[in-house]
Design a protein around this motif. Structure first.
Motif, short mmCIF file in Angstrom:
data_model
loop_
_atom_site.label_atom_id
_atom_site.label_comp_id
_atom_site.label_asym_id
_atom_site.label_seq_id
_atom_site.Cartn_x
_atom_site.Cartn_y
_atom_site.Cartn_z
N LYS A 89 0.84 -1.21 0.00
CA LYS A 89 0.00 0.00 0.00
C LYS A 89 0.86 1.25 0.00
CE LYS A 89 -4.41 1.52 1.35
NZ LYS A 89 -4.34 2.72 2.13
N ASP A 90 2.00 1.17 0.68
CA ASP A 90 2.90 2.33 0.76
C ASP A 90 3.92 2.35 -0.37
OD1 ASP A 90 1.75 3.59 2.87
OD2 ASP A 90 2.97 2.60 4.40
N GLY A 91 3.81 1.41 -1.29
CA GLY A 91 4.74 1.40 -2.43
C GLY A 91 6.17 1.12 -2.02
N LEU A 92 6.35 0.46 -0.90
CA LEU A 92 7.71 0.17 -0.42
C LEU A 92 8.12 -1.25 -0.81
CD1 LEU A 92 7.37 1.73 3.15
CD2 LEU A 92 8.67 2.66 1.20
N ILE A 93 9.43 -1.49 -0.76
CA ILE A 93 9.93 -2.80 -1.16
C ILE A 93 9.94 -3.74 0.05
CG2 ILE A 93 11.83 -4.04 -2.26
CD1 ILE A 93 10.46 -1.85 -3.99
N VAL A 94 9.21 -4.81 -0.08
CA VAL A 94 9.11 -5.83 0.98
C VAL A 94 10.51 -6.40 1.27
CG1 VAL A 94 8.15 -8.14 1.44
CG2 VAL A 94 6.74 -6.39 0.30
N PRO A 95 10.85 -6.68 2.53
CA PRO A 95 12.18 -7.22 2.83
C PRO A 95 12.54 -8.38 1.90
CG PRO A 95 11.00 -6.80 4.86
CD PRO A 95 10.02 -6.54 3.73
N MET A 96 13.78 -8.31 1.42
CA MET A 96 14.14 -9.17 0.28
C MET A 96 14.07 -10.66 0.57
SD MET A 96 18.22 -9.11 -0.08
CE MET A 96 19.28 -9.46 1.31
N GLU A 97 14.30 -11.07 1.81
CA GLU A 97 14.27 -12.51 2.09
C GLU A 97 12.92 -13.11 1.70
OE1 GLU A 97 15.66 -10.34 3.98
OE2 GLU A 97 17.61 -11.11 4.66
N ILE A 98 11.86 -12.35 1.95
CA ILE A 98 10.52 -12.86 1.64
C ILE A 98 10.38 -13.05 0.14
CG2 ILE A 98 8.07 -12.27 1.66
CD1 ILE A 98 8.54 -10.82 4.32
N THR A 99 10.73 -12.03 -0.63
CA THR A 99 10.52 -12.08 -2.08
C THR A 99 11.46 -13.09 -2.73
OG1 THR A 99 10.09 -9.72 -1.84
CG2 THR A 99 10.19 -10.60 -4.08
N VAL A 100 12.71 -13.09 -2.32
CA VAL A 100 13.67 -14.02 -2.94
C VAL A 100 13.25 -15.46 -2.64
CG1 VAL A 100 16.07 -14.82 -2.96
CG2 VAL A 100 15.58 -12.37 -2.97
N ASN A 101 12.77 -15.69 -1.44
CA ASN A 101 12.35 -17.04 -1.09
C ASN A 101 11.14 -17.47 -1.92
OD1 ASN A 101 12.79 -19.39 0.26
ND2 ASN A 101 12.23 -18.64 2.27
N LEU A 102 10.17 -16.56 -2.09
CA LEU A 102 9.00 -16.89 -2.91
C LEU A 102 9.43 -17.20 -4.34
CD1 LEU A 102 6.48 -14.16 -1.66
CD2 LEU A 102 6.17 -16.62 -1.47
N LEU A 103 10.32 -16.39 -4.89
CA LEU A 103 10.77 -16.61 -6.26
C LEU A 103 11.56 -17.91 -6.39
CD1 LEU A 103 11.92 -13.02 -7.33
CD2 LEU A 103 10.15 -14.41 -8.44
N SER A 104 12.45 -18.12 -5.43
CA SER A 104 13.29 -19.31 -5.48
C SER A 104 12.43 -20.58 -5.40
CB SER A 104 14.29 -19.22 -4.32
OG SER A 104 15.17 -20.27 -4.35
N ASP A 170 -3.54 0.91 -6.48
CA ASP A 170 -3.92 1.63 -7.70
C ASP A 170 -4.75 2.85 -7.34
OD1 ASP A 170 -2.57 0.08 -9.53
OD2 ASP A 170 -4.32 -1.09 -10.15
N ASN A 171 -4.22 3.72 -6.52
CA ASN A 171 -4.90 4.98 -6.18
C ASN A 171 -3.85 6.08 -6.18
OD1 ASN A 171 -3.80 5.36 -3.29
ND2 ASN A 171 -4.56 3.26 -3.31
N GLU A 172 -4.32 7.31 -6.30
CA GLU A 172 -3.42 8.47 -6.48
C GLU A 172 -2.32 8.50 -5.42
OE1 GLU A 172 -2.12 10.97 -8.68
OE2 GLU A 172 -4.22 11.15 -9.26
N GLU A 173 -2.70 8.30 -4.17
CA GLU A 173 -1.72 8.41 -3.08
C GLU A 173 -0.64 7.33 -3.17
OE1 GLU A 173 -3.68 8.39 0.74
OE2 GLU A 173 -1.74 8.38 1.77
N SER A 174 -1.05 6.10 -3.38
CA SER A 174 -0.07 5.00 -3.48
C SER A 174 0.77 5.14 -4.75
CB SER A 174 -0.77 3.64 -3.49
OG SER A 174 -1.39 3.38 -2.26
N ILE A 175 0.15 5.61 -5.82
CA ILE A 175 0.89 5.73 -7.09
C ILE A 175 2.06 6.71 -6.92
CG2 ILE A 175 0.73 6.62 -9.47
CD1 ILE A 175 -2.16 5.41 -9.53
N ILE A 176 1.81 7.83 -6.24
CA ILE A 176 2.90 8.81 -6.01
C ILE A 176 4.04 8.14 -5.25
CG2 ILE A 176 3.50 10.91 -4.69
CD1 ILE A 176 0.62 11.91 -5.42
N LYS A 177 3.70 7.34 -4.24
CA LYS A 177 4.74 6.65 -3.45
C LYS A 177 5.48 5.61 -4.30
CE LYS A 177 2.35 7.22 0.97
NZ LYS A 177 1.51 6.56 1.97
N ARG A 178 4.72 4.88 -5.12
CA ARG A 178 5.35 3.85 -5.97
C ARG A 178 6.33 4.50 -6.96
NH1 ARG A 178 0.01 1.21 -8.27
NH2 ARG A 178 1.33 -0.29 -9.37
#
Ligand code: UP5
Ligand code: MG
Length: 229
Positions: A89-104, A170-178
Motif C-alpha cells: 500500500k505504501d509502495g515500499l519494497i518488501v524485505p528481500m528474504e521474503i521475495t527471494v524465497n518466494l521466487l526461489s 492503484d490509487n493516487e496516493e499510493s501511485i505517487i509513493k510507488r
C-alpha cells in the motif's frame, strides 16, 4: 527495519527441504540450465501485459514478484500477510528474504525434470540488495528487459486500471509513493545492469502491439528468438 526470519509453520514460504538461499554459497542454479530474464519498468509500464506475449511466443515461465507477494498476502496461514499488505500500500519494497524465497521456491516448482527452465521474472529485482542477493544465491540472470515509460503515461494507465483492479495500490496516493520508490530505489538496479551491458531498453509508449515489437527486436539483438512461432 530488520528483515523477518522465516520460521517453521504452514506458510508456503517455508519448505523444509528448500532452505533460505544463502549469499555465502554459489548460486543454486547453473545459468547454462536455468535462464532468467528480468522484466523491469515503472509501475504501470506494462510489465505484466508484455509478459503474457513473451510467455506465448518464447516459452517463458512467468514469475511476477508482485503477484507472488499478493498471493502470500492473501494466504491466511502466512505470518507475513499484514507486513506485505502494508508495504504494498505504501509502495515500499518488501524485505528481500521474503521475495527471494518466494521466487526461489517458484523456480524450483517449475523446473523441468532435467533441471532446466526459462523464467521471465517480472518486477524484480527492484532494490540493489535484492539484485545482488538473487544473483549470488539463486541464479545469474541472462539480461534485463527495461520498459521505459514516462510517469504521466503510467499514471493514466494505473488510474484507469484502478477503476476495476481492486489493487490496494492503484490509487493516487499510493501511485505517487510507488513512483518515488521506483526512481530512488529501483532505477539504481537498472543502472547497475546497464553498466554491465545487460539491459535491453524498450520504449513502453504506444499500443501494446507497438511496445511488443520493440521487445521482440530488443531480444533479437541479444540473440533471443521466439520458440513458439
Ligand atoms: N497497459 C499496459 N500496456 C499498455 C499499453 N501499451 N497501452 C495502453 N495500456 C496499457 O499494465 C498496467 C495497465 O496498463 C493495465 O491496465 C494494462 O492493460 C495497461 P501492466 O501490464 O499491469 O503494468 P505493470 O508494469 O505490470 O504494472 P504493475 O502495476 O503491476 O507494476 P508494479 O511494478 O507497480 O507492480 P508489482 O505487482 O510488480 O509490485 C507491486 C508492489 O509489490 C510494489 O510496489 C512493492 O510494494 C511490492 N514488491 C516488492 O516489495 N518487491 C518486489 O520485488 C516486487 C514487488
Ligand atoms: Mg505487474
Amino acid at each position: 527495519m530488520a528483515a523477518p526470519e522465516p520460521t517453521s509453520g504452514t506458510s508456503p514460504l517455508v519448505q523444509p527441504d528448500l532452505p533460505l538461499p544463502s549469499a555465502n554459497t554459489s548460486p543454486r542454479y547453473d545459468p547454462q540450465k536455468v535462464t532468467v530474464v528480468y522484466i523491469l519498468g515503472g509501475p504501470g509500464s506494462g510489465k505484466g501485459t508484455q509478459s503474457e506475449y513473451l510467455v506465448r511466443d518464447y516459452g517463458f515461465v512467468h514469475l511476477s514478484a508482485g503477484d507472488l507477494l499478493r498471493a502470500e498476502q492473501d494466504n491466511e496461514n502466512s505470518q507475513y500477510g499484514q507486513l506485505i499488505k502494508d508495504y504494498i500500500k505504501d509502495g515500499l519494497i518488501v524485505p528481500m528474504e521474503i521475495t527471494v524465497n518466494l521466487l526461489s521456491n517458484a523456480i524450483e516448482d517449475k523446473l523441468g525434470s532435467d533441471g532446466t527452465g526459462k523464467f521471465l521474472v517480472d518486477g524484480f529485482p527492484r532494490k540493489l540488495d535484492q539484485a545482488l542477493f538473487f544473483e549470488q544465491s539463486v541464479c545469474v540472470s541472462k539480461c534485463t528487459l527495461f520498459l521505459d515509460c514516462p510517469e504521466d503515461v503510467m499514471r493514466e494507465r494505473l488510474l484507469n486500471r484502478g477503476k476495476t483492479s481492486g489493487r490496494s495500490d492503484d490509487n493516487e496516493e499510493s501511485i505517487i509513493k510507488r513512483f518515488r520508490t521506483f526512481v530512488e530505489t529501483s532505477m539504481p538496479v537498472v543502472d547497475l545492469f546497464e553498466k554491465e551491458g545487460r539491459v535491453i531498453t524498450v520504449s513502453a509508449v504506444g499500443s501494446v502491439g507497438e511496445v511488443y515489437e520493440g521487445v521482440v527486436g530488443g531480444l533479437a539483438s541479444k540473440g533471443i528468438a521466439p520458440t513458439n512461432k
